[in-house]
Design a protein around this motif. Structure first.
Motif, mmCIF file in Angstrom:
data_model
loop_
_atom_site.group_PDB
_atom_site.id
_atom_site.type_symbol
_atom_site.label_atom_id
_atom_site.label_comp_id
_atom_site.label_asym_id
_atom_site.label_seq_id
_atom_site.Cartn_x
_atom_site.Cartn_y
_atom_site.Cartn_z
ATOM 1 N N ALA A 29 16.103 -60.808 99.141
ATOM 2 C CA ALA A 29 14.997 -61.748 99.110
ATOM 3 C C ALA A 29 15.408 -63.187 98.782
ATOM 4 N N GLY A 30 16.521 -63.369 98.064
ATOM 5 C CA GLY A 30 16.968 -64.708 97.672
ATOM 6 C C GLY A 30 17.296 -65.624 98.840
ATOM 7 N N ILE A 31 17.568 -65.063 100.041
ATOM 8 C CA ILE A 31 17.856 -65.951 101.186
ATOM 9 C C ILE A 31 16.576 -66.484 101.819
ATOM 10 N N SER A 32 15.420 -65.982 101.381
ATOM 11 C CA SER A 32 14.160 -66.460 101.958
ATOM 12 C C SER A 32 13.295 -67.237 100.961
ATOM 13 N N THR A 33 13.760 -67.381 99.714
ATOM 14 C CA THR A 33 12.911 -68.083 98.734
ATOM 15 C C THR A 33 12.705 -69.546 99.127
ATOM 16 N N SER A 34 13.722 -70.169 99.725
ATOM 17 C CA SER A 34 13.546 -71.583 100.102
ATOM 18 C C SER A 34 12.632 -71.726 101.322
ATOM 19 N N PHE A 40 11.797 -60.747 94.301
ATOM 20 C CA PHE A 40 11.136 -59.727 93.487
ATOM 21 C C PHE A 40 11.374 -59.920 91.995
ATOM 22 N N ARG A 41 12.648 -60.167 91.628
ATOM 23 C CA ARG A 41 13.023 -60.039 90.218
ATOM 24 C C ARG A 41 13.341 -61.336 89.501
ATOM 25 N N SER A 42 13.222 -62.488 90.125
ATOM 26 C CA SER A 42 13.447 -63.729 89.373
ATOM 27 C C SER A 42 12.379 -63.832 88.291
ATOM 28 N N VAL A 62 3.403 -51.289 93.523
ATOM 29 C CA VAL A 62 2.844 -51.879 94.744
ATOM 30 C C VAL A 62 3.606 -51.406 95.981
ATOM 31 N N PHE A 63 4.893 -51.032 95.791
ATOM 32 C CA PHE A 63 5.694 -50.502 96.902
ATOM 33 C C PHE A 63 6.073 -49.042 96.669
ATOM 34 N N ASP A 64 5.228 -48.298 95.982
ATOM 35 C CA ASP A 64 5.535 -46.894 95.705
ATOM 36 C C ASP A 64 4.621 -46.013 96.547
ATOM 37 N N THR A 110 20.149 -56.195 105.958
ATOM 38 C CA THR A 110 19.187 -56.914 105.115
ATOM 39 C C THR A 110 18.188 -55.964 104.479
ATOM 40 N N GLN A 111 17.753 -56.332 103.274
ATOM 41 C CA GLN A 111 16.678 -55.595 102.613
ATOM 42 C C GLN A 111 15.344 -56.279 102.892
ATOM 43 N N ASN A 112 15.399 -57.393 103.612
ATOM 44 C CA ASN A 112 14.173 -58.188 103.780
ATOM 45 C C ASN A 112 13.307 -57.657 104.911
ATOM 46 N N PHE A 176 9.103 -47.780 101.238
ATOM 47 C CA PHE A 176 8.563 -47.796 99.880
ATOM 48 C C PHE A 176 9.465 -46.970 98.968
ATOM 49 N N PHE A 177 9.337 -47.186 97.648
ATOM 50 C CA PHE A 177 10.041 -46.320 96.709
ATOM 51 C C PHE A 177 9.506 -44.911 96.914
ATOM 52 N N GLY A 178 10.414 -43.940 97.033
ATOM 53 C CA GLY A 178 9.997 -42.571 97.307
ATOM 54 C C GLY A 178 10.094 -42.226 98.774
ATOM 55 N N MET A 201 24.526 -62.196 99.905
ATOM 56 C CA MET A 201 23.724 -63.374 99.556
ATOM 57 C C MET A 201 22.305 -63.001 99.139
ATOM 58 N N GLY A 202 21.836 -63.611 98.076
ATOM 59 C CA GLY A 202 20.426 -63.548 97.709
ATOM 60 C C GLY A 202 19.896 -62.172 97.374
ATOM 61 N N THR A 203 20.726 -61.347 96.749
ATOM 62 C CA THR A 203 20.221 -60.031 96.331
ATOM 63 C C THR A 203 20.716 -59.692 94.934
ATOM 64 N N LEU A 205 21.221 -56.703 94.072
ATOM 65 C CA LEU A 205 21.935 -55.430 94.261
ATOM 66 C C LEU A 205 21.501 -54.385 93.233
ATOM 67 N N THR A 206 20.196 -54.235 93.060
ATOM 68 C CA THR A 206 19.707 -53.241 92.097
ATOM 69 C C THR A 206 19.146 -51.995 92.757
ATOM 70 N N VAL A 207 18.820 -52.078 94.062
ATOM 71 C CA VAL A 207 18.168 -50.935 94.698
ATOM 72 C C VAL A 207 19.160 -50.161 95.576
ATOM 73 N N HIS A 208 19.314 -48.885 95.265
ATOM 74 C CA HIS A 208 20.228 -48.012 96.008
ATOM 75 C C HIS A 208 19.479 -47.296 97.122
ATOM 76 N N LYS A 228 22.443 -66.915 92.925
ATOM 77 C CA LYS A 228 22.191 -67.661 91.694
ATOM 78 C C LYS A 228 22.876 -67.038 90.492
ATOM 79 N N GLU A 229 23.055 -65.721 90.532
ATOM 80 C CA GLU A 229 23.664 -65.034 89.393
ATOM 81 C C GLU A 229 24.717 -64.064 89.913
ATOM 82 N N ARG A 230 25.630 -63.662 89.026
ATOM 83 C CA ARG A 230 26.618 -62.652 89.393
ATOM 84 C C ARG A 230 25.954 -61.302 89.465
HETATM 85 P P1 OAD Z 1 15.631 -59.448 93.969
HETATM 86 O O1 OAD Z 1 14.444 -60.273 93.620
HETATM 87 O O2 OAD Z 1 15.880 -58.230 93.179
HETATM 88 O O3 OAD Z 1 16.951 -60.339 93.852
HETATM 89 C C1 OAD Z 1 17.021 -61.631 94.424
HETATM 90 C C2 OAD Z 1 18.361 -62.262 94.017
HETATM 91 O O4 OAD Z 1 18.492 -63.489 94.683
HETATM 92 C C3 OAD Z 1 18.459 -62.540 92.506
HETATM 93 O O5 OAD Z 1 19.769 -62.249 92.084
HETATM 94 C C4 OAD Z 1 18.191 -64.060 92.433
HETATM 95 O O6 OAD Z 1 18.842 -64.673 91.354
HETATM 96 C C5 OAD Z 1 18.753 -64.532 93.742
HETATM 97 N N1 OAD Z 1 18.126 -65.739 94.305
HETATM 98 C C6 OAD Z 1 16.830 -66.059 94.394
HETATM 99 N N2 OAD Z 1 16.637 -67.214 95.032
HETATM 100 C C7 OAD Z 1 17.872 -67.658 95.382
HETATM 101 C C8 OAD Z 1 18.374 -68.798 96.073
HETATM 102 N N3 OAD Z 1 17.548 -69.737 96.578
HETATM 103 N N4 OAD Z 1 19.704 -68.921 96.236
HETATM 104 C C9 OAD Z 1 20.551 -67.977 95.748
HETATM 105 N N5 OAD Z 1 20.153 -66.883 95.099
HETATM 106 C C10 OAD Z 1 18.830 -66.714 94.916
HETATM 107 O O7 OAD Z 1 15.526 -59.141 95.524
HETATM 108 P P2 OAD Z 1 16.317 -58.020 96.370
HETATM 109 O O8 OAD Z 1 17.701 -57.868 95.869
HETATM 110 O O9 OAD Z 1 16.117 -58.332 97.793
HETATM 111 O O10 OAD Z 1 12.623 -53.076 97.967
HETATM 112 O O11 OAD Z 1 15.472 -56.725 95.992
HETATM 113 C C11 OAD Z 1 15.864 -55.481 96.509
HETATM 114 C C12 OAD Z 1 14.683 -54.613 96.818
HETATM 115 O O12 OAD Z 1 13.846 -54.465 95.654
HETATM 116 C C13 OAD Z 1 13.717 -55.163 97.855
HETATM 117 O O13 OAD Z 1 14.134 -54.911 99.183
HETATM 118 C C14 OAD Z 1 12.447 -54.437 97.553
HETATM 119 C C15 OAD Z 1 12.462 -54.565 96.056
HETATM 120 O O14 OAD Z 1 11.714 -53.640 95.349
HETATM 121 C C16 OAD Z 1 11.584 -52.258 98.143
HETATM 122 O O15 OAD Z 1 10.450 -52.602 97.920
HETATM 123 C C17 OAD Z 1 11.939 -50.874 98.601
#
Ligand code: OAD
Length: 270
Positions: A29-34, A40-42, A62-64, A110-112, A176-178, A201-203, A205-208, A228-230
């Motif tokens: 999702a981080g590659i689409s915030t701009s 999701f998790r910021s 909401v995604f379960d 992509t997860q997006n 969805f989850f599940g 980029m922009g993830t 990496l929490t969802v397996h 943005k973060e390691r």
């Molecule tokens: P997250 O929100 O978990 O992670 C986004 C990452 O991108 C974080 O590490 C942010 O710090 C970083 N980030 C945000 N904006 C950025 C920017 N402009 N430049 C660089 N880094 C930036 O999103 P995902 O990893 O995509 O799944 O989440 C994984 C999955 O969890 C999603 O596909 C969705 C969600 O629940 C389902 O719903 C099944």
């Protein structure tokens, strides 16, 4: 290590040294915030921090899939806001297209669900939408497909679509989850082991299982993290390169080091 130094300049030399490279890109999702789509998790701006209004038992509900069966309303409220069509690709999406134009892109995982990579011109056969997309929708009971325009009408009207055949709930084919990931994920998930370079980029990496893709890259093949973060332990390997910060700024830096910046800006401006 494969790189002289763990820097963008060294990595750029590795990419442009004349030997064709296979690059695997993994995004979230981080590659689409701009582009204006929240991740999701910021902490303050992420979707999960801003769902209080939906009265969910916990944010991920909401995604379960089991929660959706009982109460599809929160998801459809969100779908109204997230439905593709109103967002423009970022320069990071154009960078993935540029890799393809240069014959370097092996696959974009992509997860997006926003389809912005397609919109930026990355061809469909170079994209694995690991968590599905809004491109198709079907009944969660009888699996019959449901027409796109009908779904769109419901999303616009904030009403809940039901299957014409069995009256089951209709859901966009977002994972969805599940739920199981799409077959195309399992068909392609070994590709990172063939890559000469992996760019994450922009993830978070929490969802397996998506989060395990970077660990499939072979030893001595560089991995670049632009985030943005390691995350995911990337940065500790002898050929890991970190570009911590905004991903649009990061891809510009890498493109500049490769001598591609003008080309990238032009591609994005189109
Ligand atoms: P997250 O929100 O978990 O992670 C986004 C990452 O991108 C974080 O590490 C942010 O710090 C970083 N980030 C945000 N904006 C950025 C920017 N402009 N430049 C660089 N880094 C930036 O999103 P995902 O990893 O995509 O799944 O989440 C994984 C999955 O969890 C999603 O596909 C969705 C969600 O629940 C389902 O719903 C099944």
């Amino acid at each position: 290590g494969t790189l002289a130094e763990r820097t963008v300049e060294s990595l750029a030399k590795y990419i442009t040294n004349g030997k064709p490279k296979k690059i695997v890109v993994m995004t979230g999702a981080g590659i689409s915030t701009s582009a204006g789509i929240p991740d999701f998790r910021s902490p303050d701006t992420g979707l999960y921090a801003n769902l209080a209004r939906l009265n969910l038992p916990y944010a991920e509900a909401v995604f379960d899939i089991s929660y959706f069966r009982q109460n599809p309303e929160p998801f459809y409220t969100l779908a109204h806001e997230l439905y593709p069509g109103k967002f423009r690709p970022t320069i990071t999406h154009s960078f993935i297209r540029l890799l393809h134009e240069k014959g370097l892109l092996l696959m974009h995982f992509t997860q997006n669900i926003d389809c912005l990579d397609r919109e930026a011109g990355v061809p469909g056969d170079k994209i694995v939408e690991a968590h599905g997309s809004f491109a198709r929708q079907s009944c969660i009971d009888c699996s019959r497909p449901y027409p796109q325009d009908e779904l769109k009408r419901h999303v616009d009207a904030k009403s809940i679509p039901r299957c014409d055949h069995c009256k089951g709930l209709v859901k966009p084919e977002i994972v969805f989850f599940g739920e199981q990931l799409p077959a195309e994920f399992f068909k392609n998930k070994w590709l990172p082991s063939q890559a000469d370079l992996c760019i994450v980029m922009g993830t978070s990496l929490t969802v397996h299982p998506f989060a395990s893709l970077p660990s499939m890259v072979r030893e001595h093949r560089p991995r670049l993290l632009i985030n943005k973060e390691r995350v995911g332990g990337i940065g500790s390997g002898p050929d890991d390169v970190l570009l911590l910060g905004d991903c649009d700024a990061g891809v510009r830096k890498l493109a500049a080091a490769c001598g591609w910046l003008d080309e990238l800006e032009k591609l994005w401006a189109k």
